[in-house]
Design a protein around this motif. Sequence first.
Motif, PDB file in Angstrom:
ATOM      1  N   SER B 235       5.156  39.000  41.916  1.00 18.28           N
ATOM      2  CA  SER B 235       6.391  38.631  42.596  1.00 18.28           C
ATOM      3  C   SER B 235       6.792  39.755  43.538  1.00 18.28           C
ATOM      4  N   GLY B 236       7.578  39.404  44.544  1.00 16.93           N
ATOM      5  CA  GLY B 236       8.005  40.410  45.498  1.00 16.93           C
ATOM      6  C   GLY B 236       9.077  41.313  44.892  1.00 16.93           C
ATOM      7  N   ILE B 237       9.092  42.563  45.320  1.00 22.73           N
ATOM      8  CA  ILE B 237      10.174  43.456  44.915  1.00 22.73           C
ATOM      9  C   ILE B 237      11.270  43.378  45.969  1.00 22.73           C
ATOM     10  N   GLY B 238      12.454  43.883  45.618  1.00 27.16           N
ATOM     11  CA  GLY B 238      13.566  43.798  46.564  1.00 27.16           C
ATOM     12  C   GLY B 238      14.701  42.983  45.960  1.00 27.16           C
ATOM     13  N   LYS B 239      15.594  42.513  46.818  1.00 25.78           N
ATOM     14  CA  LYS B 239      16.819  41.847  46.340  1.00 25.78           C
ATOM     15  C   LYS B 239      16.539  40.373  46.020  1.00 25.78           C
ATOM     16  N   TYR B 240      17.167  39.917  44.948  1.00 27.81           N
ATOM     17  CA  TYR B 240      17.069  38.533  44.513  1.00 27.81           C
ATOM     18  C   TYR B 240      18.464  37.965  44.299  1.00 27.81           C
ATOM     19  N   GLU B 241      18.561  36.629  44.451  1.00 24.77           N
ATOM     20  CA  GLU B 241      19.732  35.907  43.984  1.00 24.77           C
ATOM     21  C   GLU B 241      19.275  35.008  42.847  1.00 24.77           C
ATOM     22  N   ILE B 242      20.033  35.015  41.757  1.00 26.29           N
ATOM     23  CA  ILE B 242      19.713  34.202  40.578  1.00 26.29           C
ATOM     24  C   ILE B 242      20.810  33.151  40.450  1.00 26.29           C
ATOM     25  N   ARG B 243      20.425  31.885  40.395  1.00 28.64           N
ATOM     26  CA  ARG B 243      21.414  30.809  40.306  1.00 28.64           C
ATOM     27  C   ARG B 243      21.116  29.948  39.093  1.00 28.64           C
ATOM     28  N   LEU B 244      22.187  29.460  38.460  1.00 27.99           N
ATOM     29  CA  LEU B 244      22.051  28.458  37.396  1.00 27.99           C
ATOM     30  C   LEU B 244      22.696  27.185  37.935  1.00 27.99           C
ATOM     31  N   LYS B 246      22.626  22.531  38.085  1.00 31.68           N
ATOM     32  CA  LYS B 246      22.157  21.256  37.520  1.00 31.68           C
ATOM     33  C   LYS B 246      21.051  20.658  38.386  1.00 31.68           C
ATOM     34  N   ASP B 247      21.012  21.050  39.679  1.00 30.74           N
ATOM     35  CA  ASP B 247      19.996  20.503  40.577  1.00 30.74           C
ATOM     36  C   ASP B 247      18.861  21.501  40.744  1.00 30.74           C
ATOM     37  N   LYS B 248      17.680  21.009  41.067  1.00 31.96           N
ATOM     38  CA  LYS B 248      16.489  21.856  41.131  1.00 31.96           C
ATOM     39  C   LYS B 248      16.559  22.840  42.299  1.00 31.96           C
ATOM     40  N   ASP B 249      17.289  22.498  43.349  1.00 33.71           N
ATOM     41  CA  ASP B 249      17.333  23.379  44.518  1.00 33.71           C
ATOM     42  C   ASP B 249      18.370  24.489  44.361  1.00 33.71           C
ATOM     43  N   GLY B 250      19.238  24.348  43.327  1.00 34.19           N
ATOM     44  CA  GLY B 250      20.247  25.391  43.136  1.00 34.19           C
ATOM     45  C   GLY B 250      21.346  25.355  44.177  1.00 34.19           C
ATOM     46  N   GLN B 251      21.560  24.214  44.813  1.00 28.78           N
ATOM     47  CA  GLN B 251      22.547  24.169  45.885  1.00 28.78           C
ATOM     48  C   GLN B 251      23.967  24.176  45.342  1.00 28.78           C
ATOM     49  N   ASN B 252      24.160  23.681  44.127  1.00 29.19           N
ATOM     50  CA  ASN B 252      25.514  23.642  43.524  1.00 29.19           C
ATOM     51  C   ASN B 252      25.483  24.460  42.236  1.00 29.19           C
ATOM     52  N   PRO B 253      25.474  25.783  42.371  1.00 27.95           N
ATOM     53  CA  PRO B 253      25.326  26.594  41.151  1.00 27.95           C
ATOM     54  C   PRO B 253      26.596  26.613  40.329  1.00 27.95           C
ATOM     55  N   VAL B 254      26.412  26.664  39.001  1.00 26.37           N
ATOM     56  CA  VAL B 254      27.541  26.852  38.078  1.00 26.37           C
ATOM     57  C   VAL B 254      27.679  28.339  37.742  1.00 26.37           C
ATOM     58  N   GLY B 255      26.699  29.115  38.110  1.00 26.30           N
ATOM     59  CA  GLY B 255      26.751  30.560  37.898  1.00 26.30           C
ATOM     60  C   GLY B 255      25.712  31.215  38.789  1.00 26.30           C
ATOM     61  N   SER B 256      26.020  32.401  39.303  1.00 28.47           N
ATOM     62  CA  SER B 256      25.038  33.082  40.139  1.00 28.47           C
ATOM     63  C   SER B 256      25.235  34.578  40.014  1.00 28.47           C
ATOM     64  N   ALA B 257      24.193  35.306  40.353  1.00 34.43           N
ATOM     65  CA  ALA B 257      24.248  36.769  40.305  1.00 34.43           C
ATOM     66  C   ALA B 257      23.202  37.303  41.270  1.00 34.43           C
ATOM     67  N   ARG B 258      23.323  38.571  41.580  1.00 29.87           N
ATOM     68  CA  ARG B 258      22.361  39.218  42.467  1.00 29.87           C
ATOM     69  C   ARG B 258      21.804  40.455  41.771  1.00 29.87           C
ATOM     70  N   GLY B 259      20.578  40.780  42.076  1.00 25.09           N
ATOM     71  CA  GLY B 259      19.965  41.967  41.495  1.00 25.09           C
ATOM     72  C   GLY B 259      18.813  42.416  42.373  1.00 25.09           C
ATOM     73  N   THR B 260      18.303  43.595  42.064  1.00 26.40           N
ATOM     74  CA  THR B 260      17.174  44.144  42.820  1.00 26.40           C
ATOM     75  C   THR B 260      15.985  44.290  41.890  1.00 26.40           C
ATOM     76  N   HIS B 271      17.615  43.098  37.058  1.00 18.96           N
ATOM     77  CA  HIS B 271      18.809  43.025  36.211  1.00 18.96           C
ATOM     78  C   HIS B 271      19.858  42.193  36.907  1.00 18.96           C
ATOM     79  N   ALA B 272      20.504  41.309  36.156  1.00 18.22           N
ATOM     80  CA  ALA B 272      21.543  40.461  36.761  1.00 18.22           C
ATOM     81  C   ALA B 272      22.584  40.144  35.701  1.00 18.22           C
ATOM     82  N   LEU B 273      23.851  40.237  36.117  1.00 14.26           N
ATOM     83  CA  LEU B 273      24.958  39.916  35.209  1.00 14.26           C
ATOM     84  C   LEU B 273      25.398  38.499  35.526  1.00 14.26           C
ATOM     85  N   LEU B 274      25.086  37.584  34.623  1.00 12.83           N
ATOM     86  CA  LEU B 274      25.353  36.167  34.863  1.00 12.83           C
ATOM     87  C   LEU B 274      26.515  35.748  33.973  1.00 12.83           C
ATOM     88  N   LYS B 275      27.604  35.262  34.617  1.00 14.23           N
ATOM     89  CA  LYS B 275      28.802  34.889  33.865  1.00 14.23           C
ATOM     90  C   LYS B 275      28.790  33.384  33.632  1.00 14.23           C
TER      91      LYS B 275
END
Lengths: 186, 312
Positions: B235-244, B246-260, B271-275
């Motif tokens: 996988s690539g290194i660098g910044k990521y967005e993590i989304r939770l 209901k849809d596969k594309d993640g367009q309507n996230p119920v939770g999201s976080a960012r990490g490197t 590492h990501a803090l997901l609320k």
Amino acid sequence: MGRTHLFLVNRRNEPLPAGLRTSVEAAYRWACSDYPTLDRALIATWTEEVGRLMADRAADIQEPRRYAFAALHGKIRQHFRSGTSKEVPSGISEQLEEWAGVDEASMRQMEQRILFQEVSSKLNERDRNILGLLDQGFTSPTSVANALGISYNAAAKAIQRTKERTRAILTGKPMPRDLQEQDESA
Amino acid sequence: MRAPEPRPDSLKAYFLEANPNPERIDCPPESVVQAAAENRVGAEHPVRLHLASCSECYAEFRGYKLDWEEQRRARMRVIGWAAAAVLIIGIVGGIVAIGHSKRTQGAQQEIAQTTPPNTPSPDGDVPQKPPQNPPVAVDTNPKTDHPPDHPHSPDDGSVRLPKHTSTPTEPHKPGDPTVPANPSGPNLPIVVLPSVLFDLSKAVPVEDEGSRGRGELQGLTAATQNLTLRLPDLSGIGKYEIRLAKDKDGQNPVGSARGTASLSSGKIFVHALLKLEDVEPGNYYLVTIHDGDAVTHTYAVRVEPRSVSHLP
């Protein structure tokens, strides 16, 4: 000496978009650097063909740089395999040209392909990995040990054996019996 | 006898031609190949061994290396010219300063020789020495810029969160002595959230389920999750967005976080803090989006109800 200016346009003679242009030019620079014996005009012609092809399929291409490199690399390989004649054959070259349509440059390419096949078959995966690490500048046993997950001493021995096996293949001399056996695991 | 070194151009030609991989099986993203070419990853990174077995990736590696080396040479030329310019300016400035100093000294000597001491001015006053600069008070109390409740990450990946003395559902009453006047006050007690490893390296993305079969459904908890995601190798290194979502594309996230994402012992972690306190338990999709090249992977996950032990 071949030309170095690229005429990067699509089929309607419109300039390529900046993103495609950058990718294609990067592929051209790489090909000129890694294939210095190839005619630059030839590389430029292939590069322009790749540019036109990418312009036609711009909407489908997700990674233009990767596409450009793969396409140009494919054209270079195809050129080597097809053995396009560029010289006037004479002597044995002329006979070979007559028998198999092969010129001197193609002969060299064939010999190289045979050599590479021999290297791939006689070197195991670890040896090839070590050669890859040496090529990328990781020449110390510490780096090789980290990469392969083996001990320092095992890495040092493995490097030495890989070089000796490779030398034996490239010089055509028989490989020493102790090098014919597999490396012991670390 | 020591074996001679394999010639660099022979090795290069071999790796360019001997390992064709037109299907690009197991090839890493371009950003990873670029990182290898620019020596931003070590020998232990999986991409190093992949380059020895894939001619296509090796060609890309050579292209990135060429560009990087040209940029370095250009930077060194600029630095060299800048250093030369600074040196010339310094020498010229020094010469000018020395010349000015000598002229000034000569003028002062001339004045001293021609003007006797304590000579009164035409209006009768004796010239006085100019007054000294008054002393200036200096503030020696340093100020801290670091807010006391900043969730900095110690080496073990745990996160410190401020703990409110009242539950989130109770409104804060003005003047309530149990609630600090400043929510960011330094005396706020904190709770350490341990890091939870969430291993995606063996998980099957939903986009690959057709060829690789459905993977095992992994579980999250409906609470604040201090996740340590292990990403698939290459996988690539660098910044990521993590989304939770209901849809596969993640367009309507119920939770999201960012990490490197960073490399540790040959593995890639982010590492990501997901609320997820307000997320209903059920089946969701965890979507990882890489900032560098927008590569997206989606994994089926299940959110479990929060147990008592997860309460802060």
